[in-house]
Motif scaffolding. Structure first.
Motif, PDB file in Angstrom:
ATOM      1  N   SER A  62     -26.067  -8.673  -6.042  1.00  0.00           N
ATOM      2  CA  SER A  62     -25.234  -9.480  -4.675  1.00  0.00           C
ATOM      3  C   SER A  62     -24.399  -9.788  -5.181  1.00  0.00           C
ATOM      4  CB  SER A  62     -25.835  -9.208  -3.602  1.00  0.00           C
ATOM      5  OG  SER A  62     -25.357  -9.494  -2.060  1.00  0.00           O
ATOM      6  N   GLU A 249     -28.341  -3.419  -1.023  1.00  0.00           N
ATOM      7  CA  GLU A 249     -26.898  -4.143  -0.985  1.00  0.00           C
ATOM      8  C   GLU A 249     -26.344  -3.438   0.248  1.00  0.00           C
ATOM      9  OE1 GLU A 249     -24.388  -6.647  -2.344  1.00  0.00           O
ATOM     10  OE2 GLU A 249     -25.943  -6.695  -3.219  1.00  0.00           O
ATOM     11  N   HIS A 324     -22.046  -2.062  -2.136  1.00  0.00           N
ATOM     12  CA  HIS A 324     -21.385  -3.327  -1.102  1.00  0.00           C
ATOM     13  C   HIS A 324     -20.571  -2.512  -0.145  1.00  0.00           C
ATOM     14  CE1 HIS A 324     -20.545  -7.261  -1.647  1.00  0.00           C
ATOM     15  NE2 HIS A 324     -19.841  -7.327  -1.951  1.00  0.00           N
TER      16      HIS A 324
END
Length: 455
Positions: A62, A249, A324
């Motif tokens: 992350s 994510e 993301h």
């Protein structure tokens, strides 16, 4: 890594009944003159401490993805790939140790803790390698220490167990050689461009060394009677666990920060679309090629076995970056051009990797056993991937529109494969049967109620 010609599960027990803090590492499976021998015939899954390691990797990956999306550029994308690959190699090395010699003793648990501590150092410093020489040295030093620690464990295991000895020592030697390529990164006088090239060469050499050490060519070169083998259920389980980390994510940022509040709004819609995209990606990974009788890539042949392991790095790297951006869209009003390309490129490349992943499975179904043959069943994956990659060319589309199109394409692909993978002559709804209690049970209940009332 190819499928065995014969399996012998009557080997010695993994450990004696006595309890020891440090146990003798014993090979859990190996090839003996082409015949697979296993110490025990039971399916292995990820150990508790392996899963604990995965928790740390959630934060590391992350952090890497967040660093990339803060300032998207070609240089940042190259840095993202080059800092992600070494972290993958550390995880992969530890997976190999646990797959072949898992005994869950004090030494292995301390090793996991030590590797995790080094990865904390690496995870904090790797995103800053292009900004500070101290961060560069800390990241490279912690990575080299982790790999050397795992190399030392391979050497230690090679003395304790003869079955994997030649290949373990070959792997240890080549690992030290490839790690030496990273040494120029410590020097401030070396330009950043040269360091990038050096890292890329080192990453590629490490991958080549791994493939060579466990390939038939190495076995032939070493003239071994005993050679390495993998526990396929454990291996597949570990790769699936890392894949789930990447999908995490997609989900983290759609909740953290409460950006989709309050009530029904466009941000909430993007959050739900992101969730559905991640769900479809998980579905397609589990679905594989949709065959009823299918050989896993690790069992199919040596080429698909290595391909299965190698394809996971670009698969995870692309989905991590695209996921993301998709999740971050809940916070932002619209995408910038760089974000559009990273989102669509990441998800599109991820879908193409899933297509390659499915092709590696060896279908054993007879022709006509399923509604649609395998090539047609899987055709939606590359079509979806290519369309998603080219989606940023439609400049008029906003964030919600882009995510809506991607979500619709992924759902269409998932539904198509699920329906086309049904057996020939399958029906939509299975008739319900045996929903009533058997007659004798009903009579027994009435008699029991009667006795109770009389009493």
């Amino acid at each position: 890594m190819a499928g065995p010609s014969e399996i012998d599960t009557n080997g010695p027990q993994v450990q004696s009944e006595s309890r020891y803090l440090i146990r003798q590492p014993r090979a859990l499976q190996w090839f003996e003159n082409g015949r697979l021998v296993k110490r025990r015939d039971e399916e292995r899954q990820s150990g508790r401490f392996e899963l604990f390691l995965d928790l740390l990797y959630i934060a590391i990956l992350s952090n890497f993805a967040d660093t990339l999306t803060e300032d998207i550029s070609g240089a940042k994308l190259a840095k993202y790939i080059l800092i992600l690959a070494p972290s993958w190699h550390v995880w992969s090395d530890l997976r190999e140790v646990m797959n072949s010699f898992y005994n869950d003793d004090l030494l292995q648990r301390v090793l996991i803790l030590w590797i995790m501590a080094l990865m904390v150092v690496y995870g904090n410093n790797a995103p800053l390698v292009d900004e500070d020489i101290g961060a560069m040295r800390s990241a490279v030093g912690s990575y080299m220490a982790a790999r050397l620690s795992l190399t030392a464990m391979h050497i230690y295991n090679s003395f304790a167990s003869y079955q994997h000895r030649p290949q373990l020592r070959l792997w240890a030697g080549l690992s030290v050689v490839t790690l030496a390529v990273y040494i120029p990164l410590y020097f401030e006088s070396v330009s950043m461009r040269s360091k990038v090239a050096t890292t890329a060469v080192a990453v590629v050499l490490e991958q080549i060394a791994w493939v060579f050490c466990y390939s038939p060519a190495a076995k032939k070169l070493l003239r071994v009677k005993y050679s390495t083998a993998v526990d396929i259920p454990h291996e597949a389980d570990r790769f699936a666990a890392f894949y789930i980390i990447a999908l995490g994510e997609f989900l983290y940022l759609i909740i953290v920060g409460n950006h989709a509040a309050i009530g029904l709004n466009e941000r909430l819609l993007r959050a739900i679309w992101t969730l559905i995209i991640a769900f479809c990606l998980n579905w397609l990974y589990v679905h594989a090629d949709g065959s009823v009788d299918s050989a896993h890539p690790l069992r199919h042949n040596i080429y698909t076995a290595f391909g299965f392991a190698i394809v996971h790095l670009p698969l995870i790297a692309s989905l991590l970056a695209g996921g993301h951006v998709a999740a971050a869209s809940v916070e932002e009003e619209d995408f910038e051009d760089a974000q559009r390309w990273l989102l669509c490129g990441g998800l599109g490349v991820g879908m193409l990797c899933l297509y390659a992943f499915a092709l590696m499975h060896g279908s054993k179904d007879e022709s006509g056993a399923l509604c649609v043959e395998k090539p047609v069943r899987l055709i939606m994956r590359p079509i979806t991937g290519i369309i998603v990659i080219l989606l940023p060319l439609a400049h008029h589309l906003g964030a919600t529109s882009i995510l809506s199109i991607i979500m619709a394409l992924f759902v269409l692909c998932t539904v198509w494969e699920s329906v086309s993978s049904l057996k020939s002559g399958a029906h939509f709804w299975e008739p319900w049967t045996e929903t009533d209690y058997p007659d004798h049970c009903h009579r027994d209940d009435l008699m029991e109620d009667g006795k109770t009332a009389a009493a």
